[in-house]
Structure formats: structure tokens, C-alpha cells
Write a protein that holds these residues in place. Structure first.
Motif, mmCIF file in Angstrom:
data_model
loop_
_atom_site.group_PDB
_atom_site.id
_atom_site.type_symbol
_atom_site.label_atom_id
_atom_site.label_comp_id
_atom_site.label_asym_id
_atom_site.label_seq_id
_atom_site.Cartn_x
_atom_site.Cartn_y
_atom_site.Cartn_z
ATOM 1 N N PHE A 9 0.834 -1.202 0.000
ATOM 2 C CA PHE A 9 0.000 0.000 0.000
ATOM 3 C C PHE A 9 0.870 1.254 0.000
ATOM 4 C CE2 PHE A 9 -1.699 3.459 2.562
ATOM 5 C CZ PHE A 9 -2.779 3.841 1.779
ATOM 6 N N LEU A 10 1.877 1.305 0.874
ATOM 7 C CA LEU A 10 2.731 2.491 0.959
ATOM 8 C C LEU A 10 3.513 2.705 -0.336
ATOM 9 C CD1 LEU A 10 4.088 2.093 4.602
ATOM 10 C CD2 LEU A 10 2.395 3.760 3.797
ATOM 11 N N ARG A 11 3.952 1.628 -0.935
ATOM 12 C CA ARG A 11 4.695 1.726 -2.197
ATOM 13 C C ARG A 11 3.805 2.295 -3.303
ATOM 14 N NH1 ARG A 11 5.958 -3.090 -2.282
ATOM 15 N NH2 ARG A 11 7.908 -2.937 -1.104
ATOM 16 N N GLU A 12 2.572 1.828 -3.369
ATOM 17 C CA GLU A 12 1.651 2.304 -4.392
ATOM 18 C C GLU A 12 1.194 3.736 -4.099
ATOM 19 O OE1 GLU A 12 -1.504 -0.515 -5.326
ATOM 20 O OE2 GLU A 12 -0.161 -2.152 -4.720
ATOM 21 N N LEU A 13 1.073 4.078 -2.824
ATOM 22 C CA LEU A 13 0.714 5.441 -2.457
ATOM 23 C C LEU A 13 1.787 6.421 -2.926
ATOM 24 C CD1 LEU A 13 -0.986 7.571 -0.973
ATOM 25 C CD2 LEU A 13 0.211 6.928 1.141
ATOM 26 N N ASN A 18 -2.237 11.088 -4.669
ATOM 27 C CA ASN A 18 -3.301 12.045 -4.941
ATOM 28 C C ASN A 18 -4.570 11.590 -4.229
ATOM 29 O OD1 ASN A 18 -5.126 10.483 -6.985
ATOM 30 N ND2 ASN A 18 -3.030 10.201 -7.754
ATOM 31 N N ARG A 19 -5.482 12.505 -4.043
ATOM 32 C CA ARG A 19 -6.678 12.219 -3.240
ATOM 33 C C ARG A 19 -7.596 11.196 -3.897
ATOM 34 N NH1 ARG A 19 -5.306 17.451 -2.087
ATOM 35 N NH2 ARG A 19 -5.150 17.939 0.153
ATOM 36 N N THR A 24 -10.045 5.978 -3.274
ATOM 37 C CA THR A 24 -10.421 4.693 -3.863
ATOM 38 C C THR A 24 -9.869 3.530 -3.051
ATOM 39 O OG1 THR A 24 -10.518 5.651 -6.083
ATOM 40 C CG2 THR A 24 -10.256 3.257 -5.938
ATOM 41 N N HIS A 25 -8.666 3.728 -2.492
ATOM 42 C CA HIS A 25 -7.983 2.652 -1.765
ATOM 43 C C HIS A 25 -8.038 2.863 -0.242
ATOM 44 C CE1 HIS A 25 -6.106 0.771 -5.357
ATOM 45 N NE2 HIS A 25 -6.245 1.992 -5.850
ATOM 46 N N ASP A 70 6.171 21.047 -2.103
ATOM 47 C CA ASP A 70 5.669 19.706 -2.422
ATOM 48 C C ASP A 70 4.212 19.631 -1.978
ATOM 49 O OD1 ASP A 70 5.072 17.049 -2.781
ATOM 50 O OD2 ASP A 70 6.587 16.285 -1.385
ATOM 51 N N LYS A 71 3.308 19.555 -2.922
ATOM 52 C CA LYS A 71 1.881 19.555 -2.610
ATOM 53 C C LYS A 71 1.295 18.144 -2.529
ATOM 54 C CE LYS A 71 1.778 24.004 -2.439
ATOM 55 N NZ LYS A 71 1.665 24.683 -1.113
ATOM 56 N N SER A 72 2.153 17.119 -2.462
ATOM 57 C CA SER A 72 1.646 15.755 -2.291
ATOM 58 C C SER A 72 0.853 15.686 -0.990
ATOM 59 C CB SER A 72 2.798 14.750 -2.252
ATOM 60 O OG SER A 72 3.572 14.833 -3.427
ATOM 61 N N PRO A 73 -0.379 15.211 -1.037
ATOM 62 C CA PRO A 73 -1.230 15.295 0.166
ATOM 63 C C PRO A 73 -0.947 14.256 1.247
ATOM 64 C CG PRO A 73 -2.444 14.334 -1.660
ATOM 65 C CD PRO A 73 -1.116 14.762 -2.220
ATOM 66 N N TYR A 74 -0.161 13.201 0.918
ATOM 67 C CA TYR A 74 0.025 12.119 1.878
ATOM 68 C C TYR A 74 1.498 11.774 2.077
ATOM 69 C CZ TYR A 74 -4.842 11.722 0.497
ATOM 70 O OH TYR A 74 -6.144 12.021 0.209
#
Length: 221
Positions: A9-13, A18-19, A24-25, A70-74
């Protein structure tokens, strides 16, 4: 245990930060976070066998992007920290789990002005004590020496040619230990991580004594 689906999950995130993807996940996130929370609680229990912990804090996966380019939300990792109990036990523990970037850390991330001055004064007068701690077998086995941000020159009030200028320039006083993904997802990792934290004790004991006494070694009430 931290299981492969959590790291997947963390790798795919990280690749889909993005939101829309996260929403979705979200059930996968909730399962992974529940697993991490259980791991962290077990870790606190393990550490409590060799140290007194005041509290456990798990950091949110949501990033504060207001003042960041860096605007990555997570955050593509799970992390948490533990504060040692009472004013006599100084320092804290940090653990950070992410594919290809897991590590344990501990020490003094942002000492206040008074604490930083006290540490530097002690080092200036008795640098051999800090150097002896950093040569302790537990420190040598588990860590790559003292880490943290440093000044480019001598701190105010200390000569540039002081014999301990290499230590006096530090603004942070940290120890870190990295782990492979295989280590993180192996049985017994929580005990291994607790053991790394235990190995920090010579450093914590030294720093706690410095920060709870005055320059004459008298305990500060």
C-alpha cells in the motif's frame, strides 16, 4: 508484524500520491493503519521493559502542504514517537516505516536555547565524556555516530579553534539505525526495534545527566 500488504500500500501510495487514488484505496489504508497501530502499541510494551515511556504518538499520514512546495497530500510512510517519562529522563524515540527507507531514530531533534547552551557548555569543558559515550560498544554496534544539523562555524561564545569544535557545531544530537524491508516484515522485528532503542541508553543516560544538573553537577530542581 508489519505485513507485505502494508508495504505494498505504501509503495503504491508513493507512486499515486493524490486524493482520488487514496479515496479509492481507503479501505487498504485503514487496514494498514490498524496493523501499524497494533505494532506501535506492542513496541511501546517492549520498550517499557527497559525504559519508562510517558506517551506514544502516531503521526498522521496527511501532510500539511500550506507552506511546502511539495503539494503531495500524503506521507508514503507510517511513523511514530515515544517520549521518555519524567523530567529526569530526557530524549525521545522515533520510528519510521516505509519501503526502502525504514529507520529508528532517537535523541534531541530541537533542543531549546537553554538546553542547547547547557549541552555545549558541558562539551566545551568535558568533551571526553561525550566522545567516550559515542565509543560505547552498544553505540558503535548499532549506529554510525552522532548525526544532526550543524552550524558552519563555531556557535556564539565558543572559539573557532576549540578542540571539541566538531561536537560544538551540532544543533541536533541524534542517533539513527536503518532497516531493510526484509527486516521490517520479519517475525520478531518489534523486538529488534526495541533492542535498537535500548542500545541508545548510554547516550540518553549521559545527556539526561547533563540536562538535569548545573555546571557543577548539582541536580536542578
Amino acid at each position: 508484524m508489519i505485513t507485505p500488504p502494508t508495504f505494498a500500500f505504501l509503495r503504491e501510495l508513493k507512486a499515486n500520491n493524490n486524493r482520488d487514488w487514496f479515496n479509492t484505496h481507503k479501505p487498504r489504508y485503514q487496514t494498514a493503519h490498524k496493523e501499524f497501530k497494533a505494532f506501535a502499541n506492542t513496541l511501546q510494551d517492549e520498550v517499557s521493559h527497559h525504559d519508562e515511556i510517558e506517551n506514544l504518538k502516531l503521526f498522521r499520514i496527511y501532510r500539511d502542504v500550506r507552506f511546502s512546495k511539495d503539494k503531495s497530500p500524503y506521507k508514503p510512510h507510517f511513523s511514530g514517537g515515544m517520549v521518555r517519562a519524567t523530567k529526569w529522563r530526557r530524549g525521545g524515540y522515533y520510528f519510521h516505516l516505509s519501503p526502502g527507507g525504514s529507520f529508528a531514530g532517537g535523541g534531541f531533534w530541537g533542543p531549546n536555547t537553554d538546553d542547547l547552551k547547557r549541552i555545549r557548555t558541558e562539551i566545551a569543558h568535558h568533551a571526553e565524556d561525550m566522545r567516550e559515550v559515542l565509543q560505547h560498544p552498544d553505540i558503535q554496534t548499532h549506529f554510525n555516530g552522532l548525526e544532526g544539523d550543524q552550524l558552519k562555524t563555531a556557535p556564539r561564545g565558543f572559539p573557532k579553534d576549540h578542540p571539541a569544535i566538531d561536537l560544538l557545531r551540532y544543533k541536533q544530537f541524534l542517533l539513527t539505525h536503518t532497516f531493510t524491508d526484509e527486516e521490517v516484515m520479519a517475525a520478531g522485528f518489534v523486538q529488534k526495534l526495541s533492542g535498537v532503542f535500548k542500545a541508545m541508553r548510554p547516550f540518553f543516560d549521559y545527556m539526561s545527566e547533563v540536562l538535569t544538573t548545573d555546571e557543577n553537577g548539582v541536580p536542578i530542581e
